[in-house]
Scaffold this active site. Structure first.
Site, PDB file in Angstrom:
ATOM      1  N   GLU A 132      51.915  69.969  45.725  1.00 22.43           N
ATOM      2  CA  GLU A 132      51.326  70.980  46.593  1.00 22.43           C
ATOM      3  C   GLU A 132      52.402  71.907  47.152  1.00 22.43           C
ATOM      4  O   GLU A 132      52.253  73.136  47.152  1.00 22.43           O
ATOM      5  CB  GLU A 132      50.573  70.311  47.746  1.00 22.43           C
ATOM      6  CG  GLU A 132      49.970  71.301  48.733  1.00 22.43           C
ATOM      7  CD  GLU A 132      49.290  70.628  49.911  1.00 22.43           C
ATOM      8  OE1 GLU A 132      49.005  71.324  50.898  1.00 22.43           O
ATOM      9  OE2 GLU A 132      49.056  69.400  49.848  1.00 22.43           O
TER      10      GLU A 132
ATOM     11  N   GLY B 163      46.600  69.872  63.423  1.00 26.45           N
ATOM     12  CA  GLY B 163      47.602  70.575  62.638  1.00 26.45           C
ATOM     13  C   GLY B 163      48.249  69.681  61.599  1.00 26.45           C
ATOM     14  O   GLY B 163      47.566  69.027  60.809  1.00 26.45           O
TER      15      GLY B 163
ATOM     16  N   THR C 239      40.284  76.118  53.160  1.00 25.84           N
ATOM     17  CA  THR C 239      40.260  77.161  52.132  1.00 25.84           C
ATOM     18  C   THR C 239      39.239  76.815  51.053  1.00 25.84           C
ATOM     19  O   THR C 239      39.220  75.695  50.543  1.00 25.84           O
ATOM     20  CB  THR C 239      41.652  77.303  51.495  1.00 25.84           C
ATOM     21  OG1 THR C 239      42.595  77.627  52.510  1.00 25.84           O
ATOM     22  CG2 THR C 239      41.646  78.393  50.440  1.00 25.84           C
TER      23      THR C 239
END
Length: 385
Positions: A248, A132, A161
């Site tokens: 980001e 994670g 992604t």
């Protein structure tokens, strides 16, 4: 209030993107959602439009812009009609900054021209099963061959992604054993060719939202990666990753704000047209008050992201600033979109209505790029707590 963060060039670009979305995306979006990805042809069209080359220097085929505000325009225009460009956001907002800052001249000449055209799509592989947000806990390894010509990559990644359609993946991996005193040391970034033997795409993950964004599991079994495809210096990967986090996280904040603003627009239109008990839903005091609250929340989010955009362009956006912007906008957007869905009644639960897509799509903004809990920890640390 008059918005001052964008200039005439940004607004001209906005109209171009709006027209493109209307003709090339909206008519086909339901089909793309059903299949779970956008067609590769869309990426080539975005390349032709110049979207992928905005921040790429002119010598590599780009426009040489340095402002992140053009990316903000794209986020706003996609959210405005409840669509997305699939994995292209990762391609430009996440992968490109690493290539621009850390690739050497030979690598830039080799990769950036096809990056700009969309012929080479990229993704970045950080997260692993069981790690994670704890990037320092990654276990994927890359060992240098005895002759020093290549790395041998082994391991697995998840939640990647753009991972299904990517041609090159920036894989974060350990190139030296874990140092118990500094777990962040020894991480490197390899730009891996997805046609390499031993590289495999596993499951395409069935997500709650973001249905047109292909998200996959990846595995690497003795994948040979030339040393020429090492990005930057060996062992400095964790530092590289943290360097791009403010941009980001601002990108995620921008998306959350844009989705909330779009939700208010969808709700306002719906309640104006919908009648109940012989009156428009918009005529009820509860509806007016709910939308007024949502509008004030959106105004506050806009002020935050606009200030952060200016700070980023001035190279003044700190990690704590970006964490604060992300925490506030993503948590607030969740409340706003939920209220706007409620105003749609049962139809808000139907995916044929854009509000349902926004509801599902926005949920992940409180998770990826660092969870809300991680954002709170960063902010608290900056306060000396």
């Amino acid at each position: 209030m008059r918005r001052t963060v964008f200039n005439e060039d940004h607004e001209a670009f906005r109209q171009t993107i709006r027209d493109f979305i209307a003709s090339e995306v909206v008519p086909y979006y339901s089909e793309w959602e059903a299949q779970g990805y956008v067609p590769r042809d869309l990426y080539k069209k975005l390349g032709e439009l110049g979207v992928f080359g905005i921040e790429v220097p002119e010598e590599y085929g780009g426009a040489g812009e340095t402002s992140f505000k053009f990316s903000a325009v794209i986020s706003e225009e996609c959210a405005r009609v409840g669509v997305s460009f699939g994995g292209s956001g990762v391609h430009t907002a996440l992968c490109l900054p690493y290539l621009l800052k850390y690739a050497n001249e030979e690598q830039k000449q080799r990769w950036l021209p096809s990056f700009v055209t969309g012929e080479m799509m990229t993704a970045i592989a950080m997260t692993e099963p069981g790690t994670g947000s704890d990037l320092a806990g990654m276990k994927t390894t890359a060992k240098l061959s005895e002759d020093g010509t290549h790395y041998v990559l082994n391991g697995a990644k998840t939640f990647i992604t753009g991972g299904v359609q990517a041609d090159r993946v920036l894989v974060c991996c350990r190139t030296s054993p874990v140092d118990p005193d500094d777990r962040r040391n020894g991480i490197s970034i390899l730009v891996v060719d997805t046609t390499s033997e031993g590289y495999a795409v596993g499951r395409t993950l069935d997500k709650l939202g973001l249905k047109t964004s292909d998200t996959a599991e990846l595995s690497f079994t003795d994948v040979r990666v030339p040393v020429a495809d090492l990005l930057g210096e060996e062992g400095k990967g964790f530092t590289y990753l943290t360097h791009n986090l403010p941009q980001e996280r601002l990108g995620i904040a921008l998306g959350a704000y844009a989705q909330a603003a779009a939700a208010v627009g969808f709700a306002q239109e719906y309640v104006s047209d919908r009648t109940v008990f012989g009156r428009s839903v918009a005529s009820f005091q509860n509806t007016k008050f709910v939308l007024a609250d949502c509008k004030s929340d959106v105004d506050a989010m806009q002020a935050v992201v606009d200030r952060a955009l200016d700070a980023l362009d001035a190279d003044e956006l700190t990690p704590a600033d970006a964490a604060s912007a992300k925490l506030f906008t993503t948590e607030t957007a969740a409340r706003v979109i939920d209220k706007c869905l409620q105003l749609h009644g049962g139809y808000g639960y139907m995916r044929e209505y854009p509000i349902a897509r926004l509801y599902a799509d926005t949920r992940v903004t409180r998770i990826y790029g660092g969870t809300s809990e991680v954002m709170r920890s960063i902010i608290a640390k900056s306060m000396g707590l």
